[in-house]
Design a protein around this motif. Structure first.
Motif, PDB file in Angstrom:
ATOM      1  N   THR A 144       0.827  -1.208   0.000  1.00 15.75           N
ATOM      2  CA  THR A 144       0.000   0.000   0.000  1.00 15.75           C
ATOM      3  C   THR A 144       0.861   1.257   0.000  1.00 15.75           C
ATOM      4  OG1 THR A 144      -1.702  -1.197   1.245  1.00 15.75           O
ATOM      5  CG2 THR A 144      -1.859   1.210   1.177  1.00 15.75           C
ATOM      6  N   ALA A 145       1.878   1.273   0.844  1.00 14.27           N
ATOM      7  CA  ALA A 145       2.740   2.457   0.933  1.00 14.27           C
ATOM      8  C   ALA A 145       3.512   2.671  -0.368  1.00 14.27           C
ATOM      9  CB  ALA A 145       3.705   2.318   2.100  1.00 14.27           C
ATOM     10  N   GLY A 205       2.931   5.851  -2.488  1.00 12.57           N
ATOM     11  CA  GLY A 205       4.110   6.692  -2.671  1.00 12.57           C
ATOM     12  C   GLY A 205       4.401   6.949  -4.134  1.00 12.57           C
ATOM     13  N   LYS A 206       4.177   5.939  -4.968  1.00 12.25           N
ATOM     14  CA  LYS A 206       4.413   6.121  -6.400  1.00 12.25           C
ATOM     15  C   LYS A 206       3.425   7.120  -6.991  1.00 12.25           C
ATOM     16  CE  LYS A 206       3.305   2.888  -9.390  1.00 12.25           C
ATOM     17  NZ  LYS A 206       3.309   1.676 -10.244  1.00 12.25           N
ATOM     18  N   SER A 207       2.165   7.012  -6.596  1.00 14.93           N
ATOM     19  CA  SER A 207       1.148   7.913  -7.144  1.00 14.93           C
ATOM     20  C   SER A 207       1.312   9.349  -6.649  1.00 14.93           C
ATOM     21  CB  SER A 207      -0.250   7.399  -6.800  1.00 14.93           C
ATOM     22  OG  SER A 207      -0.463   7.421  -5.405  1.00 14.93           O
ATOM     23  N   LYS A 208       1.866   9.503  -5.439  1.00 14.89           N
ATOM     24  CA  LYS A 208       2.025  10.845  -4.865  1.00 14.89           C
ATOM     25  C   LYS A 208       3.473  11.324  -4.884  1.00 14.89           C
ATOM     26  CE  LYS A 208      -1.995  10.686  -1.768  1.00 14.89           C
ATOM     27  NZ  LYS A 208      -2.591   9.473  -2.329  1.00 14.89           N
ATOM     28  N   ASN A 209       4.335  10.541  -5.564  1.00 12.17           N
ATOM     29  CA  ASN A 209       5.754  10.884  -5.685  1.00 12.17           C
ATOM     30  C   ASN A 209       6.405  11.092  -4.316  1.00 12.17           C
ATOM     31  OD1 ASN A 209       8.048  11.320  -7.236  1.00 12.17           O
ATOM     32  ND2 ASN A 209       7.739  13.532  -7.314  1.00 12.17           N
ATOM     33  N   ASN A 210       6.120  10.172  -3.400  1.00 10.75           N
ATOM     34  CA  ASN A 210       6.668  10.237  -2.042  1.00 10.75           C
ATOM     35  C   ASN A 210       7.656   9.075  -1.873  1.00 10.75           C
ATOM     36  OD1 ASN A 210       7.097   9.945   0.790  1.00 10.75           O
ATOM     37  ND2 ASN A 210       5.214  11.095   1.191  1.00 10.75           N
ATOM     38  N   GLU A 265       1.551  -4.452 -10.479  1.00 11.38           N
ATOM     39  CA  GLU A 265       2.605  -3.530 -10.048  1.00 11.38           C
ATOM     40  C   GLU A 265       3.964  -3.990 -10.584  1.00 11.38           C
ATOM     41  OE1 GLU A 265       2.810  -0.094  -8.866  1.00 11.38           O
ATOM     42  OE2 GLU A 265       1.402  -0.891  -7.372  1.00 11.38           O
ATOM     43  N   TYR A 266       4.214  -5.281 -10.492  1.00  8.62           N
ATOM     44  CA  TYR A 266       5.484  -5.815 -10.999  1.00  8.62           C
ATOM     45  C   TYR A 266       5.570  -5.653 -12.516  1.00  8.62           C
ATOM     46  CZ  TYR A 266       6.261  -8.068  -6.453  1.00  8.62           C
ATOM     47  OH  TYR A 266       6.476  -8.304  -5.122  1.00  8.62           O
ATOM     48  N   GLN A 267       4.458  -5.886 -13.194  1.00  8.77           N
ATOM     49  CA  GLN A 267       4.445  -5.737 -14.649  1.00  8.77           C
ATOM     50  C   GLN A 267       4.792  -4.299 -15.046  1.00  8.77           C
ATOM     51  OE1 GLN A 267       3.249  -8.069 -17.440  1.00  8.77           O
ATOM     52  NE2 GLN A 267       4.392  -6.461 -18.458  1.00  8.77           N
ATOM     53  N   ALA A 268       4.162  -3.348 -14.376  1.00 16.09           N
ATOM     54  CA  ALA A 268       4.426  -1.938 -14.680  1.00 16.09           C
ATOM     55  C   ALA A 268       5.878  -1.578 -14.379  1.00 16.09           C
ATOM     56  CB  ALA A 268       3.483  -1.047 -13.876  1.00 16.09           C
TER      57      ALA A 268
END
Length: 385
Positions: free
Chosen positions: A71-72, A76-81, A125-128
């Motif tokens: 989840t984090a 974090g990826k979507s919010k660039n954190n 997520e792994y594919q991306a």
């Protein structure tokens, strides 16, 4: 006594698979922290559970660590954190490790239903991530991500079919990384599923790169059967056999595929090339002539017929140097002139057909020069400028 035994049984069961109110409370608190994006606090609580000898045995402890990691990372990826994405080393892979630990401790299989939907998201997520690494030419990292995705979708808790496109991604990443063992592993799976000629071709190349010529040859033989004598595979095997010095093997293989595909000009043309490269020019001429009956306007066939006749003429002229009988010399010169005339005949077909193939035109120019037919040579030279 009966009640006491029953009570003991319940206590034993709760210790193995049923959460006590205290356990439930702690996990609810951690779940709330995750939902509120209080990832650092959630991590502190989970780490404390893992450090405790008793709670480290609970499947739910490791499930929570997997959930937090996943989840984090996603948040974090979507919010660039970056802080959220790096609570743990290799956090997105840490999630899978945590879920696997939870599954190994969950003897009753009660946690599988919670992990299954997380696995679907994790595979995506792994594919991306693999796609991103591959785009940036980080092939080793791409391979790691694609193989993690494959591991997830192959889990028995997911009733999904093997994604051959994902296998292909892993195979190509391994190939680009020159990790021949992993490339062969994934390409073999594709080859066995008849995924396509390209997979068979790459499997052949990977085996050659690894130095296993026998395996490479076997792959091509299998591929020819599975893909109906596909031209690319036939040519690969012919080239391999020829380079090994097995001229007879190359010719016999071509004879077999020609018998099964009698109208295929490419196979006859290739057989002509084998003869030509082995300096058996008359056999090559005969075979190219057969190919013309199925492809009458192919400039490459015209060109190679011209080359074979020209080389025949050259060989005859060289042979006259050891002949002392004048009449024999004149006979041989007549033969060489006939060979050169035949070469010119096929060159003129190229000249008159107006091809724009620069490879053909360049070689035709060289032959015209060698034959001292300068006007046509000059014209082709102008076209090549």
């Amino acid at each position: 006594m009966l009640k006491r035994l029953l009570l003991i049984s319940i206590v034993l069961l709760s210790g193995c698979s049923i959460l006590t109110p205290l356990q439930k409370s702690r996990f609810i608190t951690i779940s709330n922290l995750i939902e509120s994006a209080k990832y650092t606090e959630a991590k502190e609580s989970i780490d404390a559970l893992i450090e405790d000898e008793e709670s480290a045995k609970w499947p739910r402890t490791w499930y929570m660590r997997g959930l937090l990691s996943q989840t984090a990372y996603h948040d974090g990826k979507s919010k660039n954190n970056n802080d959220w994405m790096n609570l743990y080393p290799d956090q997105i892979f840490f999630a899978l490790e945590s879920y696997e630990k939870a599954l190994s401790l969950d003897k009753g299989g009660k946690i599988e239903k919670d992990i299954a939907p997380k696995y679907v998201l994790l595979a995506n997520e792994y594919q991306a991530l693999g796609d991103l690494h591959f785009k940036n030419r980080r092939y080793k990292d791409a391979l790691k991500a694609f193989e993690a995705a494959l591991k997830v979708i192959s889990s028995p808790i997911l009733a999904v079919e093997l994604d051959l496109n994902l296998v292909q991604n892993a195979a190509i990443a391994a190939y680009e990384d020159r990790n021949w063992d992993r490339a062969i592993h994934h390409l073999r799976r594709l080859h066995n599923k008849n995924f396509g000629v390209n997979a068979t071709h790459l499997l052949y190349e990977a085996n050659l790169e690894k130095g296993d010529t026998l395996a490479a040859k076997q792959v091509i033989v299998e591929g020819m059967t599975r893909h109906n004598d596909h031209e690319d595979l036939v040519l690969l095997l012919t080239d391999l056999l020829f380079n090994e010095g097995d001229i007879d093997g190359a010719l016999k293989n071509l004879d077999r595929v020609i018998a099964r595909n009698p109208t295929n000009a490419t196979f006859r043309y290739t057989k002509g090339l084998v003869y030509q490269r082995n300096e058996q020019y008359q056999e090559a001429i005969n075979t190219y002539t057969q190919a013309l009956s199925h492809s009458p306007d192919d400039p490459m066939i015209f060109l190679n017929l011209a080359i074979c006749h020209y080389n025949t003429g050259v060989n005859i002229e060289e042979g006259t140097r050891t002949i002392t009988n004048n009449s024999r010399v004149q006979e041989e010169k007549a033969k060489s002139k006939a060979a050169f005339d035949s070469a010119t005949f096929w060159l003129d077909k190229i000249y008159n057909m107006g091809t724009t193939d620069r490879t053909v035109l360049s070689k035709a120019y060289e032959l015209y020069k060698a034959l001292r037919i300068n006007d046509k040579a000059d014209n082709l030279e102008d076209q090549l400028k």
